[in-house]
Motif scaffolding. Structure first.
Motif, mmCIF file in Angstrom:
data_model
loop_
_atom_site.group_PDB
_atom_site.id
_atom_site.type_symbol
_atom_site.label_atom_id
_atom_site.label_comp_id
_atom_site.label_asym_id
_atom_site.label_seq_id
_atom_site.Cartn_x
_atom_site.Cartn_y
_atom_site.Cartn_z
ATOM 1 N N LYS A 190 0.868 -1.172 0.000
ATOM 2 C CA LYS A 190 0.000 0.000 0.000
ATOM 3 C C LYS A 190 0.907 1.225 0.000
ATOM 4 O O LYS A 190 1.734 1.396 0.892
ATOM 5 N N ILE A 191 0.755 2.063 -1.003
ATOM 6 C CA ILE A 191 1.572 3.261 -1.126
ATOM 7 C C ILE A 191 0.640 4.460 -1.079
ATOM 8 O O ILE A 191 -0.283 4.567 -1.873
ATOM 9 N N THR A 192 0.902 5.338 -0.127
ATOM 10 C CA THR A 192 0.100 6.546 -0.015
ATOM 11 C C THR A 192 1.023 7.754 0.072
ATOM 12 O O THR A 192 2.161 7.656 0.505
ATOM 13 N N THR A 193 0.498 8.874 -0.356
ATOM 14 C CA THR A 193 1.276 10.100 -0.221
ATOM 15 C C THR A 193 1.090 10.644 1.184
ATOM 16 O O THR A 193 0.093 10.358 1.843
ATOM 17 N N SER A 194 2.042 11.396 1.631
ATOM 18 C CA SER A 194 1.968 11.928 2.987
ATOM 19 C C SER A 194 2.609 13.301 3.043
ATOM 20 O O SER A 194 3.650 13.540 2.423
ATOM 21 N N ALA A 195 2.015 14.189 3.798
ATOM 22 C CA ALA A 195 2.576 15.519 3.981
ATOM 23 C C ALA A 195 3.814 15.480 4.868
ATOM 24 O O ALA A 195 4.582 16.440 4.902
ATOM 25 N N VAL A 196 4.041 14.369 5.553
ATOM 26 C CA VAL A 196 5.190 14.249 6.449
ATOM 27 C C VAL A 196 6.496 14.362 5.674
ATOM 28 O O VAL A 196 7.438 15.015 6.123
ATOM 29 N N TRP A 197 6.573 13.730 4.505
ATOM 30 C CA TRP A 197 7.794 13.801 3.699
ATOM 31 C C TRP A 197 8.077 15.232 3.274
ATOM 32 O O TRP A 197 9.225 15.688 3.317
ATOM 33 N N ALA A 198 7.057 15.940 2.843
ATOM 34 C CA ALA A 198 7.243 17.334 2.422
ATOM 35 C C ALA A 198 7.687 18.196 3.598
ATOM 36 O O ALA A 198 8.587 19.029 3.466
ATOM 37 N N ALA A 199 7.077 17.985 4.747
ATOM 38 C CA ALA A 199 7.440 18.764 5.934
ATOM 39 C C ALA A 199 8.876 18.467 6.354
ATOM 40 O O ALA A 199 9.623 19.379 6.725
ATOM 41 N N ALA A 200 9.280 17.217 6.282
ATOM 42 C CA ALA A 200 10.650 16.850 6.648
ATOM 43 C C ALA A 200 11.653 17.496 5.690
ATOM 44 O O ALA A 200 12.716 17.963 6.112
ATOM 45 N N GLY A 201 11.318 17.534 4.417
ATOM 46 C CA GLY A 201 12.186 18.167 3.441
ATOM 47 C C GLY A 201 12.324 19.659 3.682
ATOM 48 O O GLY A 201 13.432 20.214 3.612
ATOM 49 N N ARG A 202 11.214 20.307 3.989
ATOM 50 C CA ARG A 202 11.254 21.746 4.285
ATOM 51 C C ARG A 202 12.057 22.002 5.556
ATOM 52 O O ARG A 202 12.857 22.944 5.632
ATOM 53 N N GLN A 203 11.884 21.166 6.573
ATOM 54 C CA GLN A 203 12.621 21.344 7.829
ATOM 55 C C GLN A 203 14.113 21.169 7.603
ATOM 56 O O GLN A 203 14.923 21.936 8.130
ATOM 57 N N LYS A 204 14.491 20.175 6.806
ATOM 58 C CA LYS A 204 15.913 19.957 6.525
ATOM 59 C C LYS A 204 16.499 21.165 5.802
ATOM 60 O O LYS A 204 17.626 21.582 6.103
ATOM 61 N N LEU A 205 15.743 21.715 4.870
ATOM 62 C CA LEU A 205 16.213 22.906 4.156
ATOM 63 C C LEU A 205 16.380 24.096 5.099
ATOM 64 O O LEU A 205 17.376 24.794 5.049
ATOM 65 N N MET A 206 15.405 24.290 5.981
ATOM 66 C CA MET A 206 15.499 25.417 6.928
ATOM 67 C C MET A 206 16.651 25.220 7.914
ATOM 68 O O MET A 206 17.307 26.180 8.293
ATOM 69 N N ASN A 207 16.906 23.984 8.327
ATOM 70 C CA ASN A 207 17.988 23.716 9.268
ATOM 71 C C ASN A 207 19.361 23.906 8.644
ATOM 72 O O ASN A 207 20.348 24.108 9.364
ATOM 73 N N SER A 208 19.448 23.859 7.307
ATOM 74 C CA SER A 208 20.734 23.966 6.650
ATOM 75 C C SER A 208 21.233 25.414 6.558
ATOM 76 O O SER A 208 22.364 25.642 6.173
ATOM 77 N N HIS A 209 20.408 26.366 6.893
ATOM 78 C CA HIS A 209 20.812 27.781 6.798
ATOM 79 C C HIS A 209 21.310 28.306 8.108
ATOM 80 O O HIS A 209 21.009 27.957 9.153
#
Length: 51
Positions: free
Chosen positions: A32-51
């Motif tokens: 079962k494969i579903t999309t999740s907002a968690v992946w997008a949020a994690a990506g945004r958080q990683k980007l913000m943490n890199s600055h």
């Protein structure tokens, strides 16, 4: 194999199915494969943490 993965590219479904088959063999598998907002949020958080 029935694939009902709305908003998920067929290439992604194929890659996941191939990985699961490689790890578990060729028996009957339920995937079962579903999309999740968690992946997008994690990506945004990683980007913000890199600055």
């Amino acid at each position: 194999m029935k694939v009902d993965a709305k908003d998920v590219k067929p290439e992604v479904v194929a890659a996941i199915a191939a990985a699961v088959t490689a790890m578990m063999g060729t028996g009957n598998l339920a995937i079962k494969i579903t999309t999740s907002a968690v992946w997008a949020a994690a990506g945004r958080q990683k980007l913000m943490n890199s600055h």
